[in-house]
Design a protein around this motif. Structure first.
Motif, PDB file in Angstrom:
ATOM      1  N   PHE A 169      -1.913 -10.484  13.663  1.00  0.00           N
ATOM      2  CA  PHE A 169      -1.636  -9.218  12.967  1.00  0.00           C
ATOM      3  C   PHE A 169      -2.927  -8.737  12.322  1.00  0.00           C
ATOM      4  O   PHE A 169      -3.520  -9.456  11.505  1.00  0.00           O
ATOM      5  N   GLU A 170      -3.348  -7.526  12.709  1.00  0.00           N
ATOM      6  CA  GLU A 170      -4.584  -6.971  12.137  1.00  0.00           C
ATOM      7  C   GLU A 170      -4.260  -5.663  11.444  1.00  0.00           C
ATOM      8  O   GLU A 170      -3.932  -4.670  12.113  1.00  0.00           O
ATOM      9  N   ASP A 171      -4.294  -5.681  10.134  1.00  0.00           N
ATOM     10  CA  ASP A 171      -3.975  -4.475   9.344  1.00  0.00           C
ATOM     11  C   ASP A 171      -2.715  -3.797   9.883  1.00  0.00           C
ATOM     12  O   ASP A 171      -2.681  -2.586  10.093  1.00  0.00           O
ATOM     13  N   MET A 172      -1.690  -4.576  10.103  1.00  0.00           N
ATOM     14  CA  MET A 172      -0.438  -4.054  10.672  1.00  0.00           C
ATOM     15  C   MET A 172       0.383  -3.413   9.539  1.00  0.00           C
ATOM     16  O   MET A 172       0.761  -4.083   8.579  1.00  0.00           O
ATOM     17  N   ARG A 173       0.651  -2.126   9.684  1.00  0.00           N
ATOM     18  CA  ARG A 173       1.315  -1.363   8.610  1.00  0.00           C
ATOM     19  C   ARG A 173       2.827  -1.354   8.861  1.00  0.00           C
ATOM     20  O   ARG A 173       3.287  -0.880   9.908  1.00  0.00           O
ATOM     21  N   VAL A 174       3.583  -1.855   7.898  1.00  0.00           N
ATOM     22  CA  VAL A 174       5.050  -1.941   8.060  1.00  0.00           C
ATOM     23  C   VAL A 174       5.704  -1.263   6.855  1.00  0.00           C
ATOM     24  O   VAL A 174       5.346  -1.559   5.708  1.00  0.00           O
ATOM     25  N   PRO A 175       6.668  -0.342   7.097  1.00  0.00           N
ATOM     26  CA  PRO A 175       7.305   0.328   5.958  1.00  0.00           C
ATOM     27  C   PRO A 175       8.085  -0.645   5.079  1.00  0.00           C
ATOM     28  O   PRO A 175       8.644  -1.629   5.586  1.00  0.00           O
ATOM     29  N   ALA A 176       8.146  -0.349   3.779  1.00  0.00           N
ATOM     30  CA  ALA A 176       8.878  -1.223   2.850  1.00  0.00           C
ATOM     31  C   ALA A 176      10.349  -1.330   3.260  1.00  0.00           C
ATOM     32  O   ALA A 176      11.007  -2.350   3.008  1.00  0.00           O
ATOM     33  N   GLY A 177      10.870  -0.284   3.934  1.00  0.00           N
ATOM     34  CA  GLY A 177      12.269  -0.311   4.394  1.00  0.00           C
ATOM     35  C   GLY A 177      12.519  -1.394   5.429  1.00  0.00           C
ATOM     36  O   GLY A 177      13.671  -1.663   5.779  1.00  0.00           O
ATOM     37  N   ASN A 178      11.456  -2.004   5.954  1.00  0.00           N
ATOM     38  CA  ASN A 178      11.629  -3.062   6.957  1.00  0.00           C
ATOM     39  C   ASN A 178      11.651  -4.462   6.357  1.00  0.00           C
ATOM     40  O   ASN A 178      11.629  -5.449   7.082  1.00  0.00           O
ATOM     41  N   ILE A 179      11.678  -4.534   5.021  1.00  0.00           N
ATOM     42  CA  ILE A 179      11.852  -5.860   4.404  1.00  0.00           C
ATOM     43  C   ILE A 179      13.309  -6.267   4.601  1.00  0.00           C
ATOM     44  O   ILE A 179      14.229  -5.491   4.331  1.00  0.00           O
ATOM     45  N   ASN A 220       8.871 -19.241  -3.203  1.00  0.00           N
ATOM     46  CA  ASN A 220       9.446 -18.004  -3.742  1.00  0.00           C
ATOM     47  C   ASN A 220       8.476 -16.831  -3.669  1.00  0.00           C
ATOM     48  O   ASN A 220       8.646 -15.828  -4.368  1.00  0.00           O
ATOM     49  N   GLY A 221       7.462 -16.960  -2.804  1.00  0.00           N
ATOM     50  CA  GLY A 221       6.503 -15.864  -2.642  1.00  0.00           C
ATOM     51  C   GLY A 221       6.372 -15.463  -1.182  1.00  0.00           C
ATOM     52  O   GLY A 221       5.334 -14.956  -0.766  1.00  0.00           O
ATOM     53  N   VAL A 222       7.444 -15.707  -0.398  1.00  0.00           N
ATOM     54  CA  VAL A 222       7.411 -15.371   1.034  1.00  0.00           C
ATOM     55  C   VAL A 222       8.483 -14.319   1.307  1.00  0.00           C
ATOM     56  O   VAL A 222       9.617 -14.447   0.835  1.00  0.00           O
ATOM     57  N   THR A 223       8.104 -13.269   2.056  1.00  0.00           N
ATOM     58  CA  THR A 223       9.045 -12.181   2.357  1.00  0.00           C
ATOM     59  C   THR A 223       9.213 -12.061   3.872  1.00  0.00           C
ATOM     60  O   THR A 223       8.270 -12.312   4.625  1.00  0.00           O
ATOM     61  N   CYS A 224      10.428 -11.680   4.287  1.00  0.00           N
ATOM     62  CA  CYS A 224      10.708 -11.502   5.718  1.00  0.00           C
ATOM     63  C   CYS A 224      10.634 -10.009   6.071  1.00  0.00           C
ATOM     64  O   CYS A 224      11.337  -9.192   5.471  1.00  0.00           O
ATOM     65  N   PHE A 225       9.793  -9.673   7.044  1.00  0.00           N
ATOM     66  CA  PHE A 225       9.653  -8.282   7.509  1.00  0.00           C
ATOM     67  C   PHE A 225      10.189  -8.171   8.936  1.00  0.00           C
ATOM     68  O   PHE A 225       9.928  -9.055   9.758  1.00  0.00           O
ATOM     69  N   VAL A 226      10.903  -7.069   9.224  1.00  0.00           N
ATOM     70  CA  VAL A 226      11.276  -6.788  10.618  1.00  0.00           C
ATOM     71  C   VAL A 226      10.155  -5.930  11.190  1.00  0.00           C
ATOM     72  O   VAL A 226       9.855  -4.859  10.655  1.00  0.00           O
ATOM     73  N   VAL A 227       9.531  -6.404  12.263  1.00  0.00           N
ATOM     74  CA  VAL A 227       8.337  -5.740  12.781  1.00  0.00           C
ATOM     75  C   VAL A 227       8.552  -5.336  14.240  1.00  0.00           C
ATOM     76  O   VAL A 227       8.951  -6.173  15.066  1.00  0.00           O
ATOM     77  N   ASP A 228       8.294  -4.055  14.551  1.00  0.00           N
ATOM     78  CA  ASP A 228       8.366  -3.606  15.955  1.00  0.00           C
ATOM     79  C   ASP A 228       7.124  -4.106  16.687  1.00  0.00           C
ATOM     80  O   ASP A 228       6.018  -4.035  16.148  1.00  0.00           O
ATOM     81  N   THR A 229       7.310  -4.569  17.927  1.00  0.00           N
ATOM     82  CA  THR A 229       6.156  -5.145  18.629  1.00  0.00           C
ATOM     83  C   THR A 229       5.176  -4.069  19.116  1.00  0.00           C
ATOM     84  O   THR A 229       4.090  -4.400  19.568  1.00  0.00           O
ATOM     85  N   ASP A 230       5.568  -2.772  19.017  1.00  0.00           N
ATOM     86  CA  ASP A 230       4.591  -1.730  19.383  1.00  0.00           C
ATOM     87  C   ASP A 230       3.847  -1.189  18.155  1.00  0.00           C
ATOM     88  O   ASP A 230       3.152  -0.184  18.230  1.00  0.00           O
ATOM     89  N   ASP A 264       0.875  -1.173   0.000  1.00  0.00           N
ATOM     90  CA  ASP A 264       0.000   0.000   0.000  1.00  0.00           C
ATOM     91  C   ASP A 264       0.915   1.227   0.000  1.00  0.00           C
ATOM     92  O   ASP A 264       1.402   1.640   1.053  1.00  0.00           O
ATOM     93  N   GLY A 265       1.202   1.764  -1.177  1.00  0.00           N
ATOM     94  CA  GLY A 265       2.149   2.874  -1.285  1.00  0.00           C
ATOM     95  C   GLY A 265       3.530   2.422  -0.851  1.00  0.00           C
ATOM     96  O   GLY A 265       4.039   1.393  -1.325  1.00  0.00           O
ATOM     97  N   ASP A 266       4.134   3.153   0.109  1.00  0.00           N
ATOM     98  CA  ASP A 266       5.472   2.787   0.591  1.00  0.00           C
ATOM     99  C   ASP A 266       5.423   1.764   1.725  1.00  0.00           C
ATOM    100  O   ASP A 266       6.470   1.433   2.300  1.00  0.00           O
ATOM    101  N   ASP A 267       4.218   1.344   2.075  1.00  0.00           N
ATOM    102  CA  ASP A 267       4.077   0.412   3.204  1.00  0.00           C
ATOM    103  C   ASP A 267       3.543  -0.936   2.731  1.00  0.00           C
ATOM    104  O   ASP A 267       3.087  -1.077   1.594  1.00  0.00           O
ATOM    105  N   TRP A 268       3.593  -1.893   3.672  1.00  0.00           N
ATOM    106  CA  TRP A 268       2.935  -3.187   3.470  1.00  0.00           C
ATOM    107  C   TRP A 268       1.947  -3.375   4.616  1.00  0.00           C
ATOM    108  O   TRP A 268       2.245  -3.014   5.768  1.00  0.00           O
ATOM    109  N   ILE A 269       0.787  -3.942   4.294  1.00  0.00           N
ATOM    110  CA  ILE A 269      -0.222  -4.187   5.323  1.00  0.00           C
ATOM    111  C   ILE A 269      -0.252  -5.696   5.560  1.00  0.00           C
ATOM    112  O   ILE A 269      -0.478  -6.476   4.627  1.00  0.00           O
ATOM    113  N   ILE A 270       0.012  -6.079   6.828  1.00  0.00           N
ATOM    114  CA  ILE A 270       0.115  -7.517   7.132  1.00  0.00           C
ATOM    115  C   ILE A 270      -1.100  -7.969   7.944  1.00  0.00           C
ATOM    116  O   ILE A 270      -1.473  -7.335   8.936  1.00  0.00           O
TER     117      ILE A 270
END
Ligand SMILES: Cc1cc2nc3c(=O)[nH]c(=O)nc-3n(C[C@H](O)[C@H](O)[C@H](O)COP(=O)(O)OP(=O)(O)OC[C@H]3O[C@@H](n4cnc5c(N)ncnc54)[C@H](O)[C@@H]3O)c2cc1C
Length: 388
Positions: free
Chosen positions: A219-229, A185-195, A150-156
């Protein structure tokens, strides 16, 4: 492979062995049998000692300040470090420091600043979130957690199950499906802050393990920046797999250390304990248990060191690591079980470490990939293309 230790390995093994016997075992006399942490003052004192020994930060690469140790030596150290009651899941109560999540050494500079360095300084903790309620044995197929751009973010959205230590973590690695049609080959690793809003964690009722709760994540509509891939988009599974293969070697070594200690205790006990007018050590039933223990320990040790040696030399070691995990976890379980039997009622009392080892060793046939999956990995390597 040379079966003799080098002079340096011999010196390091001796140093760690003395450390466990002189520093850790006496503290365990006063600790709760299920403890997995030391009193802060003991911890601080012992961390200073491991630093003086030059072994603090064992799994941290030398470029990041860790000791320069090859995987065979690391395996020998892991065998020594686990020779006490909490040895399986809290070897030396963490006083040798830890590298946290090894994948972060591959992170971008920005990710390293935010997650890796604070972890190495002991300021942040992470979790590894791969397994899901849909299954942990074959995560490449089972992962249903989805990330949508979603734009520069990912919604998990989705969830994870059995994740160790997420209730006390500041961040974690979350593996999510980013391309439904590409399987592994369709799985991505995200670094996610617990807050992060939308991140929910719940402790699962205790498992057989004494401490370290496993957790369930939502995870409910958890927004993570693309920079956290972490790493590349859709290449997360390669990151997970690499870690899991390497991890199997010290995992196996911990089981061997516990088996060695259990056998040592049994060898001391049976000549002293008399039944029907003679020491237990004179009974063939007992002698054979000791013999079977010794064979189990030797087999597991050489198979595990062989895997470490192959990895050291840059050779393929997936099959060998699977064998080490399989053989050591099963051998460790048999050895602890036989030793418990030789100690009779004392064997199941919390005064001695056997009951904790017995419980925790049982998890080892399931954790880090169930042993049936290790057999599957070995069979696939043996049969190669004919299976595909
Ligand atoms: C205490 C604890 C801590 C954990 N910590 C973490 C963690 O931090 N992070 C994380 O991501 N995961 C963690 N896990 C999850 C662990 O990796 C999984 O439990 C494990 O991979 C098995 O997955 P599952 O429980 O879904 O069993 P399933 O995948 O449902 O498998 C069930 C059983 O089926 C059998 N089986 C599976 N495949 C085959 C096959 N091909 N052939 C024959 N038999 C088969 C095996 O006996 C297996 O035990 C932890 C688990 C425990 C118990």
């Amino acid at each position: 492979m040379d079966l003799n230790l080098t002079e340096e390995q011999d010196m390091i093994v001796g140093m760690v062995r003395r450390y466990v016997r002189e520093e850790i075992l006496p503290l365990e006399l006063d600790l709760d049998p299920d403890a997995d942490e030391l009193q802060p003052e003991d911890r601080e004192r012992l961390v200073e000692k491991t630093k003086e020994m030059g072994l603090y930060g064992l799994d941290i690469p030398p470029t990041y300040g860790g000791p320069d140790i090859d995987l065979v030596t690391r395996t020998l150290i892991a065998i020594e470090m686990s020779q006490h009651r909490a040895g399986l899941y809290a070897p030396c109560y963490g006083t040798f420091g830890g590298a946290g999540l090894a994948q972060l050494f591959e992170a971008t500079d920005e990710q390293k600043e935010k997650y890796l360095y604070p972890t190495l300084r002991g300021e942040k903790r992470g979790f590894f979130g791969l397994s899901e309620p849909s299954g942990g044995s074959d995560p490449a197929r089972a992962i249903q957690t989805k990330a949508v751009q979603d734009g520069d973010d990912w919604i998990i959205n989705g969830g994870k199950l059995w994740i160790s230590g997420a209730d006390k973590a500041d961040y974690g690695l979350v593996f999510a499906r980013t391309d439904a049609d590409k399987g592994r080959n369709g799985v991505t690793c995200f670094v996610v802050d617990t807050d992060t809003p939308g991140f929910h964690v719940r402790r699962i009722v205790h498992t057989l393990r004494s401490a370290h709760y496993a957790t369930e994540l939502q995870f409910e509509d958890m927004r993570v920046p693309a920079g956290n891939i972490l790493g590349e988009l859709n290449r997360g599974f390669a990151i997970a797999n690499d870690r899991l293969t390497r991890q199997r070697i010290p995992y196996a070594a911990g089981c061997i250390g516990v088996a060695i200690k259990a056998q040592e205790m049994a060898l001391e006990y049976v000549p002293q304990r008399e039944t029907f007018g003679a020491p237990l050590s004179t009974r063939q039933a007992i002698q054979w248990m000791l013999v079977d223990n010794e064979i189990d320990i030797r087999q597991a040790t050489w198979i595990t060191l062989d895997a470490a040696n192959k990895a050291n030399q840059g050779q393929p070691f997936r099959k060998e690591a699977a064998m080490a995990k399989l053989v050591a976890t099963e051998a460790g379980g048999r050895v602890v079980d036989r030793c418990m039997q030789m100690f009779g009622g004392l064997g199941v009392a919390k005064d001695l470490p056997f009951e904790r080892w017995y419980r925790e060793m049982r998890i080892r046939r399931i954790g880090e990939g169930p042993n049936e999956v290790q057999r599957h990995v070995i069979a696939r390597e043996l049969l190669g293309a004919s299976l595909r």
